[in-house]
Structure formats: structure tokens, C-alpha cells
Design a protein around this motif. Structure first.
Motif, PDB file in Angstrom:
ATOM      1  N   ALA A 100       0.841  -1.182   0.013  1.00 36.51           N
ATOM      2  CA  ALA A 100       0.031   0.011   0.027  1.00 36.51           C
ATOM      3  C   ALA A 100       0.899   1.176   0.155  1.00 36.51           C
ATOM      4  N   SER A 101       0.527   2.413  -0.704  1.00 35.25           N
ATOM      5  CA  SER A 101       1.157   3.336  -0.957  1.00 35.25           C
ATOM      6  C   SER A 101       1.734   4.041   0.513  1.00 35.25           C
ATOM      7  N   GLU A 102       0.477   4.098   1.392  1.00 33.57           N
ATOM      8  CA  GLU A 102       0.421   4.719   2.521  1.00 33.57           C
ATOM      9  C   GLU A 102       1.706   3.964   3.485  1.00 33.57           C
ATOM     10  N   GLU A 103       1.576   2.637   3.455  1.00 36.00           N
ATOM     11  CA  GLU A 103       2.596   1.796   4.087  1.00 36.00           C
ATOM     12  C   GLU A 103       3.871   1.834   3.465  1.00 36.00           C
ATOM     13  N   GLN A 104       4.106   2.166   2.436  1.00 38.02           N
ATOM     14  CA  GLN A 104       5.406   2.111   1.720  1.00 38.02           C
ATOM     15  C   GLN A 104       5.907   3.715   2.070  1.00 38.02           C
ATOM     16  N   GLY A 105       5.065   4.881   1.904  1.00 38.89           N
ATOM     17  CA  GLY A 105       5.573   5.956   2.401  1.00 38.89           C
ATOM     18  C   GLY A 105       6.403   6.690   1.489  1.00 38.89           C
ATOM     19  N   ALA A 106       6.852   7.946   1.711  1.00 34.34           N
ATOM     20  CA  ALA A 106       7.922   8.542   0.329  1.00 34.34           C
ATOM     21  C   ALA A 106       9.219   7.707   0.464  1.00 34.34           C
ATOM     22  N   GLY A 154      -1.346  -2.235  -4.160  1.00 31.78           N
ATOM     23  CA  GLY A 154       0.031  -2.556  -4.294  1.00 31.78           C
ATOM     24  C   GLY A 154       0.861  -2.185  -4.955  1.00 31.78           C
ATOM     25  N   ILE A 155       0.402  -1.595  -6.336  1.00 32.92           N
ATOM     26  CA  ILE A 155       1.266  -1.344  -7.376  1.00 32.92           C
ATOM     27  C   ILE A 155       1.745   0.256  -7.539  1.00 32.92           C
ATOM     28  N   ALA A 156       1.198   0.905  -6.396  1.00 32.29           N
ATOM     29  CA  ALA A 156       1.453   2.511  -6.455  1.00 32.29           C
ATOM     30  C   ALA A 156       2.883   3.010  -6.867  1.00 32.29           C
ATOM     31  N   SER A 157       3.887   2.233  -6.467  1.00 31.53           N
ATOM     32  CA  SER A 157       5.262   2.790  -6.213  1.00 31.53           C
ATOM     33  C   SER A 157       5.820   2.442  -7.837  1.00 31.53           C
ATOM     34  N   TYR A 158       5.382   0.934  -8.036  1.00 34.28           N
ATOM     35  CA  TYR A 158       6.007   0.469  -9.374  1.00 34.28           C
ATOM     36  C   TYR A 158       5.288   1.351 -10.462  1.00 34.28           C
ATOM     37  N   ALA A 159       3.856   1.401 -10.407  1.00 35.08           N
ATOM     38  CA  ALA A 159       3.242   2.057 -11.675  1.00 35.08           C
ATOM     39  C   ALA A 159       3.644   3.464 -11.689  1.00 35.08           C
ATOM     40  N   ALA A 160       3.707   4.183 -10.656  1.00 30.90           N
ATOM     41  CA  ALA A 160       4.234   5.606 -10.657  1.00 30.90           C
ATOM     42  C   ALA A 160       5.290   5.878 -11.302  1.00 30.90           C
ATOM     43  N   ALA A 161       6.472   5.085 -11.081  1.00 30.27           N
ATOM     44  CA  ALA A 161       7.702   4.891 -11.676  1.00 30.27           C
ATOM     45  C   ALA A 161       7.607   4.931 -12.890  1.00 30.27           C
ATOM     46  N   LYS A 162       6.732   3.837 -13.363  1.00 32.43           N
ATOM     47  CA  LYS A 162       6.858   3.387 -15.032  1.00 32.43           C
ATOM     48  C   LYS A 162       6.132   4.631 -15.551  1.00 32.43           C
ATOM     49  N   ALA A 163       5.090   5.301 -14.966  1.00 38.25           N
ATOM     50  CA  ALA A 163       4.360   6.350 -15.664  1.00 38.25           C
ATOM     51  C   ALA A 163       5.359   7.461 -15.828  1.00 38.25           C
ATOM     52  N   ALA A 164       6.214   7.652 -14.827  1.00 40.71           N
ATOM     53  CA  ALA A 164       7.251   8.942 -14.795  1.00 40.71           C
ATOM     54  C   ALA A 164       8.095   8.409 -15.816  1.00 40.71           C
ATOM     55  N   VAL A 165       8.519   7.073 -16.353  1.00 39.63           N
ATOM     56  CA  VAL A 165       9.306   6.786 -17.535  1.00 39.63           C
ATOM     57  C   VAL A 165       8.718   6.913 -18.736  1.00 39.63           C
ATOM     58  N   HIS A 166       7.404   6.858 -18.758  1.00 37.99           N
ATOM     59  CA  HIS A 166       6.549   6.980 -20.075  1.00 37.99           C
ATOM     60  C   HIS A 166       6.597   8.443 -20.477  1.00 37.99           C
ATOM     61  N   SER A 167       6.247   9.163 -19.420  1.00 36.20           N
ATOM     62  CA  SER A 167       6.497  10.676 -19.668  1.00 36.20           C
ATOM     63  C   SER A 167       7.598  11.044 -20.333  1.00 36.20           C
ATOM     64  N   TYR A 168       8.693  10.664 -19.626  1.00 36.06           N
ATOM     65  CA  TYR A 168      10.151  10.959 -19.837  1.00 36.06           C
ATOM     66  C   TYR A 168      10.585  10.430 -21.349  1.00 36.06           C
ATOM     67  N   ALA A 169      10.175   9.042 -21.689  1.00 41.99           N
ATOM     68  CA  ALA A 169      10.407   9.029 -23.113  1.00 41.99           C
ATOM     69  C   ALA A 169       9.565   9.614 -24.179  1.00 41.99           C
ATOM     70  N   GLU A 170       8.334  10.091 -23.797  1.00 39.21           N
ATOM     71  CA  GLU A 170       7.672  10.820 -24.721  1.00 39.21           C
ATOM     72  C   GLU A 170       8.411  12.164 -25.047  1.00 39.21           C
ATOM     73  N   LEU A 203       6.818  -0.154   5.073  1.00 42.73           N
ATOM     74  CA  LEU A 203       7.887   0.462   6.038  1.00 42.73           C
ATOM     75  C   LEU A 203       6.942   0.969   7.093  1.00 42.73           C
ATOM     76  N   HIS A 204       5.825   1.058   6.902  1.00 40.15           N
ATOM     77  CA  HIS A 204       4.922   1.571   8.165  1.00 40.15           C
ATOM     78  C   HIS A 204       3.485   0.685   8.083  1.00 40.15           C
ATOM     79  N   LEU A 205       3.271  -0.458   8.856  1.00 40.74           N
ATOM     80  CA  LEU A 205       2.208  -1.183   8.909  1.00 40.74           C
ATOM     81  C   LEU A 205       1.124  -0.482   9.427  1.00 40.74           C
ATOM     82  N   HIS A 206      -0.237  -0.498   8.914  1.00 42.71           N
ATOM     83  CA  HIS A 206      -1.468  -0.170   9.568  1.00 42.71           C
ATOM     84  C   HIS A 206      -2.286  -1.348   9.342  1.00 42.71           C
ATOM     85  N   ALA A 207      -3.169  -1.582  10.611  1.00 34.89           N
ATOM     86  CA  ALA A 207      -4.024  -2.626  10.799  1.00 34.89           C
ATOM     87  C   ALA A 207      -5.109  -2.599   9.598  1.00 34.89           C
TER      88      ALA A 207
END
Length: 298
Positions: A100-106, A154-170, A203-207
Motif C-alpha cells: 500500500a502506498s501509505e505503508e510504503q511512504g515516501a 499494491g502497485i502504486a510505487s511501481y506504476a508511478a515510476a513506470k508512468a514517469a518513465v513513459h512521460s520522460y520517453a515521450e 515500512l509503516h504497517l497499519h492494521a
């Protein structure tokens, strides 16, 4: 020096997955490969599968794309000296992490972004001076359908990085056009590689996310065992075809087709991209009256 009629490829993350498949297809078709990995010893068993002539056209390069730019530049400059040039850079190296993006944090987001986005940026910037000097080259960036199919836990960090790569490539494709350097953004679907079994990062688990995490585990298990995944060798054969203007890709280009900035690989990826485009078009049509007419009143 390399045969002028062959391509010299620099492939990051070439010891496994799509990078390894591309290495195998490129050398089997007479090209040269500068194969990089964080651990060069991983190429030892790979070399045992190559014939003597093919092994002579592979040069192993120690390169961690998460290293400082100065180290990356030194490695790329050394790679250029092996065969005198780099015709095609393939930014393939990357990491996966789910949570989760909140649990991964920045911190978790930066961990993934550092490799999957800034690694691509640094390797590309280290290679471009050599391509600009020759006024020739191709930059391939391996993106992901995850940039379009990302509305699940679960995919937030991976998808965000790939979206950034897509925009960079364009944007990069426009910046490099005056130097006769092409950019190809490859958007693969689900291929039979280890990326389908990414590690968890929380990194920051939440029940409150316990149930969602359990559902994510089930989904990842289903993905790992999903039948009908793409064959990495067949997928990377398509990339070689496009870069070299051969096979079906060559037929399209000779028939007047333009260079493809986007190359979507696999029926699942094609479906997901089309569905995202259709949903965006539907939202635009439904809400354009709300978002229009915002110039100052006279």
C-alpha cells in the motif's frame, strides 16, 4: 571494431528476464551486446549456452543503475571503447515492490523511483553524448502496462515510476529528434519473468490494510501461476525487428508506417491500454461541458 552492418546494443539488467531474452535474440541475429548487471557473475551460466562466435559478441559490464551518475558515466564510457560505439541503448533494469502506498511512504516510493526512473535517466544521459556525436542512435525504454492498469492495491510505487518513465520517453523523443536519435517506449504485458513475483515493501504497517494485504497476496499468487504468459524471447524478437527494421516491423515501415514511439507487446497489454483510452474518452465526453468555458468573462 564491430561489424558496421551489425548493431551494438547496451542492455541494462541483461542477466535475467526481458533483458536476458533480448541479449539472446540480439546475438543470435548477429549483433553485439554490452550486457550490464549489478552482479556480472550471473552471466557465467548464460555463457555456457552460447556458441563460441556468440560469446565473442557479448561483453559483460558491471553497472548498477542506482549508482551515482559519475560511476554510471565511467562504465558507459568504458563500454563505448569496447566496439567503438553504442547503436541502441535499452533501459531494462528495474525493481518491483508491492505494498500500500501509505505503508510504503515516501521512503519506499523513492526506493523504487531511484532505480526505475532516475536509473533510466542517468544511464541515458551517460550514453547520449556518444550518440549525439555520431548523430545516430536508438534509445529503448522498457515501460509497463502497469502505467495504465494500476487501479488495484499494491502497485502504486511501481506504476508511478513506470508512468514517469513513459512521460520522460515521450518528451525525450522530441528532444532527440534533431540529432537523428530515435526513442522507443516498449510497453510489455505479462511475460514469464521474475518480475511477476515482486517482493513486498511496507515500512509503516497499519492494521486497516490487513484485509487488503491478504487480498493482494492471493492476487500475486494467481499472477505467478497464471497460464498464457508471453514468451520473453518472442517478445524481444519484436523489439529487435523494430530497431533493425526487419520482420513484420520492417514490412510495416516499408509500407509507409512511421517509427512507433509506443510499442505495446502482448494481447493483455493491448487490451489494457485500449480500455484506459476508452475510459478517458468517455470521461472527457461526459464532463467536457463542466471543464470548458473557463476564460475570463467579458
Amino acid at each position: 571494431m564491430a561489424d558496421p552492418n551489425a548493431k551494438v546494443w547496451l542492455i541494462t539488467g541483461a542477466s535475467s528476464g526481458l533483458g536476458l531474452a533480448l541479449l539472446m535474440r540480439a546475438v543470435s541475429r548477429g549483433d553485439y551486446v554490452l550486457a550490464s548487471a549489478r552482479d556480472p557473475s550471473r552471466f557465467d551460466p548464460i555463457f555456457s549456452t552460447l556458441c563460441t562466435g556468440q560469446r565473442a559478441r557479448v561483453h559483460v559490464l558491471h553497472l548498477n543503475v542506482a549508482s551515482p551518475f559519475s560511476e554510471i558515466k565511467e562504465a558507459v564510457d568504458g563500454a563505448v571503447r569496447v566496439w567503438g560505439r553504442i547503436d541502441c541503448l535499452v533501459n531494462n533494469a528495474g525493481i518491483g515492490a508491492v505494498g500500500a502506498s501509505e505503508e510504503q511512504g515516501a521512503e519506499g516510493m523513492l526506493h523504487v523511483m531511484h532505480t526505475n526512473f532516475f536509473g533510466v535517466l542517468n544511464v541515458t544521459n551517460a550514453t547520449l553524448p556518444h550518440m549525439r556525436a555520431r548523430r545516430d542512435g536508438t534509445v529503448v525504454i522498457i515501460g509497463s502496462r502497469g502505467a495504465y492498469c494500476n487501479e488495484f492495491m499494491g502497485i502504486a510505487s511501481y506504476a508511478a515510476a513506470k508512468a514517469a518513465v513513459h512521460s520522460y520517453a515521450e518528451t525525450l523523443s522530441v528532444e532527440l529528434r534533431p540529432f537523428n536519435i530515435r526513442v522507443l517506449l516498449v510497453i510489455p504485458g505479462t511475460f514469464d519473468t521474475a518480475i511477476n513475483r515482486p517482493p513486498k515493501l511496507a515500512l509503516h504497517l497499519h492494521a486497516d490494510y490487513d484485509a487488503a494485504r491478504a487480498d493482494m497476496d492471493v492476487m500475486l499468487g494467481q499472477l505467478a501461476g497464471m497460464p498464457g504468459k508471453g514468451d520473453p524471447l518472442r517478445g524481444m524478437d519484436v523489439v529487435v525487428d523494430v530497431v533493425k527494421g526487419e520482420g513484420k516491423a520492417g514490412e510495416v515501415m516499408r509500407g509507409g508506417g512511421k517509427w512507433p514511439l509506443w510499442l505495446v507487446l502482448g494481447e493483455d497489454a493491448i487490451r489494457d491500454v485500449k480500455e484506459r483510452l476508452a475510459r478517458m474518452a468517455e470521461a472527457l465526453d461526459a464532463w467536457q461541458e463542466v471543464g470548458s468555458g473557463l476564460t475570463p468573462e467579458t
